[in-house]
Design a protein around this motif. Structure first.
Motif, PDB file in Angstrom:
ATOM      1  N   PHE A  50       0.808  -1.218   0.000  1.00 22.20           N
ATOM      2  CA  PHE A  50       0.000   0.000   0.000  1.00 22.20           C
ATOM      3  C   PHE A  50       0.842   1.269   0.000  1.00 22.20           C
ATOM      4  CE2 PHE A  50      -3.558  -2.789   1.026  1.00 22.20           C
ATOM      5  CZ  PHE A  50      -4.513  -2.263   0.163  1.00 22.20           C
ATOM      6  N   VAL A  51       2.088   1.200   0.447  1.00 24.27           N
ATOM      7  CA  VAL A  51       2.978   2.360   0.303  1.00 24.27           C
ATOM      8  C   VAL A  51       3.172   2.664  -1.183  1.00 24.27           C
ATOM      9  CG1 VAL A  51       5.405   3.062   0.483  1.00 24.27           C
ATOM     10  CG2 VAL A  51       4.201   2.277   2.500  1.00 24.27           C
ATOM     11  N   PHE A  52       3.436   1.626  -1.982  1.00 28.55           N
ATOM     12  CA  PHE A  52       3.628   1.839  -3.413  1.00 28.55           C
ATOM     13  C   PHE A  52       2.331   2.243  -4.108  1.00 28.55           C
ATOM     14  CE2 PHE A  52       7.436  -0.815  -2.730  1.00 28.55           C
ATOM     15  CZ  PHE A  52       8.366   0.050  -3.280  1.00 28.55           C
ATOM     16  N   ILE A  53       1.206   1.685  -3.675  1.00 30.11           N
ATOM     17  CA  ILE A  53      -0.072   2.019  -4.309  1.00 30.11           C
ATOM     18  C   ILE A  53      -0.490   3.451  -3.975  1.00 30.11           C
ATOM     19  CG2 ILE A  53      -2.541   1.496  -4.314  1.00 30.11           C
ATOM     20  CD1 ILE A  53      -1.744  -1.468  -4.004  1.00 30.11           C
ATOM     21  N   PHE A  54      -0.461   3.790  -2.695  1.00 31.50           N
ATOM     22  CA  PHE A  54      -0.963   5.103  -2.290  1.00 31.50           C
ATOM     23  C   PHE A  54      -0.038   6.242  -2.719  1.00 31.50           C
ATOM     24  CE2 PHE A  54      -1.683   8.646   0.606  1.00 31.50           C
ATOM     25  CZ  PHE A  54      -3.057   8.803   0.469  1.00 31.50           C
ATOM     26  N   PHE A  55       1.282   6.046  -2.603  1.00 32.22           N
ATOM     27  CA  PHE A  55       2.209   7.137  -2.878  1.00 32.22           C
ATOM     28  C   PHE A  55       2.706   7.175  -4.318  1.00 32.22           C
ATOM     29  CE2 PHE A  55       2.540   6.790   1.756  1.00 32.22           C
ATOM     30  CZ  PHE A  55       2.221   8.099   2.083  1.00 32.22           C
ATOM     31  N   ALA A  72      -7.409  12.256   2.367  1.00 32.79           N
ATOM     32  CA  ALA A  72      -7.618  10.843   2.685  1.00 32.79           C
ATOM     33  C   ALA A  72      -6.603  10.355   3.707  1.00 32.79           C
ATOM     34  CB  ALA A  72      -7.534  10.004   1.407  1.00 32.79           C
ATOM     35  N   LEU A  73      -5.341  10.745   3.553  1.00 31.44           N
ATOM     36  CA  LEU A  73      -4.307  10.308   4.486  1.00 31.44           C
ATOM     37  C   LEU A  73      -4.508  10.910   5.873  1.00 31.44           C
ATOM     38  CD1 LEU A  73      -1.781   8.593   4.793  1.00 31.44           C
ATOM     39  CD2 LEU A  73      -0.434  10.575   4.099  1.00 31.44           C
ATOM     40  N   ALA A  74      -4.852  12.187   5.923  1.00 32.59           N
ATOM     41  CA  ALA A  74      -5.077  12.836   7.215  1.00 32.59           C
ATOM     42  C   ALA A  74      -6.271  12.224   7.937  1.00 32.59           C
ATOM     43  CB  ALA A  74      -5.289  14.331   7.016  1.00 32.59           C
ATOM     44  N   THR A  75      -7.344  11.966   7.216  1.00 30.44           N
ATOM     45  CA  THR A  75      -8.533  11.367   7.814  1.00 30.44           C
ATOM     46  C   THR A  75      -8.255   9.936   8.256  1.00 30.44           C
ATOM     47  OG1 THR A  75      -9.925  12.751   6.409  1.00 30.44           O
ATOM     48  CG2 THR A  75     -10.966  10.833   7.429  1.00 30.44           C
ATOM     49  N   ALA A  76      -7.560   9.169   7.412  1.00 31.71           N
ATOM     50  CA  ALA A  76      -7.256   7.776   7.739  1.00 31.71           C
ATOM     51  C   ALA A  76      -6.334   7.677   8.943  1.00 31.71           C
ATOM     52  CB  ALA A  76      -6.635   7.076   6.533  1.00 31.71           C
ATOM     53  N   LEU A  77      -5.398   8.591   9.062  1.00 32.22           N
ATOM     54  CA  LEU A  77      -4.479   8.563  10.205  1.00 32.22           C
ATOM     55  C   LEU A  77      -5.228   8.778  11.515  1.00 32.22           C
ATOM     56  CD1 LEU A  77      -1.536   8.323  11.075  1.00 32.22           C
ATOM     57  CD2 LEU A  77      -1.385  10.798  10.881  1.00 32.22           C
ATOM     58  N   ILE A  78      -6.119   9.753  11.533  1.00 31.13           N
ATOM     59  CA  ILE A  78      -6.893  10.026  12.750  1.00 31.13           C
ATOM     60  C   ILE A  78      -7.827   8.866  13.057  1.00 31.13           C
ATOM     61  CG2 ILE A  78      -8.668  11.530  13.729  1.00 31.13           C
ATOM     62  CD1 ILE A  78      -7.302  13.821  12.101  1.00 31.13           C
ATOM     63  N   GLN A 110       1.024  -3.442  11.582  1.00 36.22           N
ATOM     64  CA  GLN A 110      -0.423  -3.599  11.502  1.00 36.22           C
ATOM     65  C   GLN A 110      -1.115  -2.238  11.474  1.00 36.22           C
ATOM     66  OE1 GLN A 110      -0.961  -6.045  14.947  1.00 36.22           O
ATOM     67  NE2 GLN A 110      -0.881  -7.953  13.766  1.00 36.22           N
ATOM     68  N   PHE A 111      -0.624  -1.308  12.288  1.00 35.30           N
ATOM     69  CA  PHE A 111      -1.184   0.046  12.278  1.00 35.30           C
ATOM     70  C   PHE A 111      -0.965   0.720  10.928  1.00 35.30           C
ATOM     71  CE2 PHE A 111      -0.427   4.611  12.854  1.00 35.30           C
ATOM     72  CZ  PHE A 111      -1.701   4.994  13.233  1.00 35.30           C
ATOM     73  N   LEU A 112       0.249   0.593  10.392  1.00 34.58           N
ATOM     74  CA  LEU A 112       0.549   1.210   9.106  1.00 34.58           C
ATOM     75  C   LEU A 112      -0.277   0.596   7.991  1.00 34.58           C
ATOM     76  CD1 LEU A 112       2.279   3.240   7.538  1.00 34.58           C
ATOM     77  CD2 LEU A 112       3.999   1.442   7.295  1.00 34.58           C
ATOM     78  N   ALA A 113      -0.412  -0.723   7.999  1.00 34.56           N
ATOM     79  CA  ALA A 113      -1.212  -1.389   6.972  1.00 34.56           C
ATOM     80  C   ALA A 113      -2.661  -0.930   7.048  1.00 34.56           C
ATOM     81  CB  ALA A 113      -1.123  -2.906   7.134  1.00 34.56           C
ATOM     82  N   PHE A 114      -3.219  -0.860   8.255  1.00 33.60           N
ATOM     83  CA  PHE A 114      -4.596  -0.418   8.422  1.00 33.60           C
ATOM     84  C   PHE A 114      -4.779   1.025   7.969  1.00 33.60           C
ATOM     85  CE2 PHE A 114      -8.060   1.118  11.312  1.00 33.60           C
ATOM     86  CZ  PHE A 114      -9.089   0.457  10.669  1.00 33.60           C
ATOM     87  N   THR A 115      -3.829   1.878   8.318  1.00 34.57           N
ATOM     88  CA  THR A 115      -3.912   3.284   7.929  1.00 34.57           C
ATOM     89  C   THR A 115      -3.840   3.449   6.414  1.00 34.57           C
ATOM     90  OG1 THR A 115      -2.879   3.947  10.007  1.00 34.57           O
ATOM     91  CG2 THR A 115      -2.844   5.561   8.224  1.00 34.57           C
ATOM     92  N   LEU A 116      -2.894   2.761   5.768  1.00 33.89           N
ATOM     93  CA  LEU A 116      -2.744   2.908   4.323  1.00 33.89           C
ATOM     94  C   LEU A 116      -3.899   2.268   3.558  1.00 33.89           C
ATOM     95  CD1 LEU A 116       1.094   2.441   3.936  1.00 33.89           C
ATOM     96  CD2 LEU A 116      -0.225   4.540   3.622  1.00 33.89           C
ATOM     97  N   MET A 117      -4.437   1.166   4.055  1.00 37.57           N
ATOM     98  CA  MET A 117      -5.619   0.582   3.409  1.00 37.57           C
ATOM     99  C   MET A 117      -6.799   1.544   3.509  1.00 37.57           C
ATOM    100  SD  MET A 117      -5.690  -3.501   4.192  1.00 37.57           S
ATOM    101  CE  MET A 117      -5.567  -3.358   5.961  1.00 37.57           C
ATOM    102  N   THR A 120      -6.141   4.607   1.191  1.00 36.51           N
ATOM    103  CA  THR A 120      -6.308   4.265  -0.228  1.00 36.51           C
ATOM    104  C   THR A 120      -7.786   4.124  -0.572  1.00 36.51           C
ATOM    105  OG1 THR A 120      -4.168   3.151  -0.235  1.00 36.51           O
ATOM    106  CG2 THR A 120      -5.670   2.615  -2.024  1.00 36.51           C
ATOM    107  N   ALA A 121      -8.516   3.409   0.264  1.00 35.72           N
ATOM    108  CA  ALA A 121      -9.949   3.231   0.005  1.00 35.72           C
ATOM    109  C   ALA A 121     -10.678   4.574   0.045  1.00 35.72           C
ATOM    110  CB  ALA A 121     -10.544   2.270   1.024  1.00 35.72           C
ATOM    111  N   TYR A 122     -10.359   5.415   1.008  1.00 33.38           N
ATOM    112  CA  TYR A 122     -11.023   6.712   1.123  1.00 33.38           C
ATOM    113  C   TYR A 122     -10.644   7.628  -0.040  1.00 33.38           C
ATOM    114  CZ  TYR A 122     -13.033  10.822   3.367  1.00 33.38           C
ATOM    115  OH  TYR A 122     -13.789  11.942   3.643  1.00 33.38           O
TER     116      TYR A 122
END
Length: 136
Positions: A50-55, A72-78, A110-117, A120-122
């Protein structure tokens, strides 16, 4: 010269998908070998993919796309931080006794994977909403 804020080309998305597939394959391979689900190993593959997909850049990479990715990244992080905190508190440490137990937490991968998924979806949801609004 205009500098792009996303370091990977559009085709890096394919690399990301391949890494995710390899991570899922490795996850099930380890289960068949050892009989244990190793969610950290799965999270490593998902995180890198997801790092490669999102960025990576989009086909049309303009100010609107960058704004949507940031939103999307700011919202997903929070959201991910809040959900992770609640999960750690209510499910992993709900019966914690000071001095006797060890505090449990999900891993950083796990946190990073959840955040990036989530990001990306958002992002693709926001992008889809923009195309619907442009069509009207």
């Amino acid at each position: 010269m205009r500098r792009n804020s996303f370091p990977y080309s559009y085709w890096a998305k394919i690399l990301g998908v391949l890494i995710i597939i390899a991570g899922i394959f490795s996850f099930f391979q380890q289960y068949h070998k050892k009989g244990v689900y190793d969610f950290n190993e799965l999270a490593v593959g998902l995180s890198w993919g997801f790092v490669f997909i999102f960025f990576s850049k989009e086909k049309t990479d303009d100010e609107m796309v960058r704004s949507l990715k940031f939103k999307a990244l700011a919202t997903a992080l929070i959201a991910s931080f809040s959900i992770t905190h609640l999960y750690n508190y209510f499910f992993l440490n709900w019966h914690f006794e000071r001095g006797r137990d060890v505090i449990l937490s999900i891993s950083a991968y796990q946190f990073l994977a959840f955040t990036l998924m989530t990001a990306t979806a958002y992002f693709y949801y926001l992008k889809y909403q923009m195309t619907l609004n442009e069509g009207e």
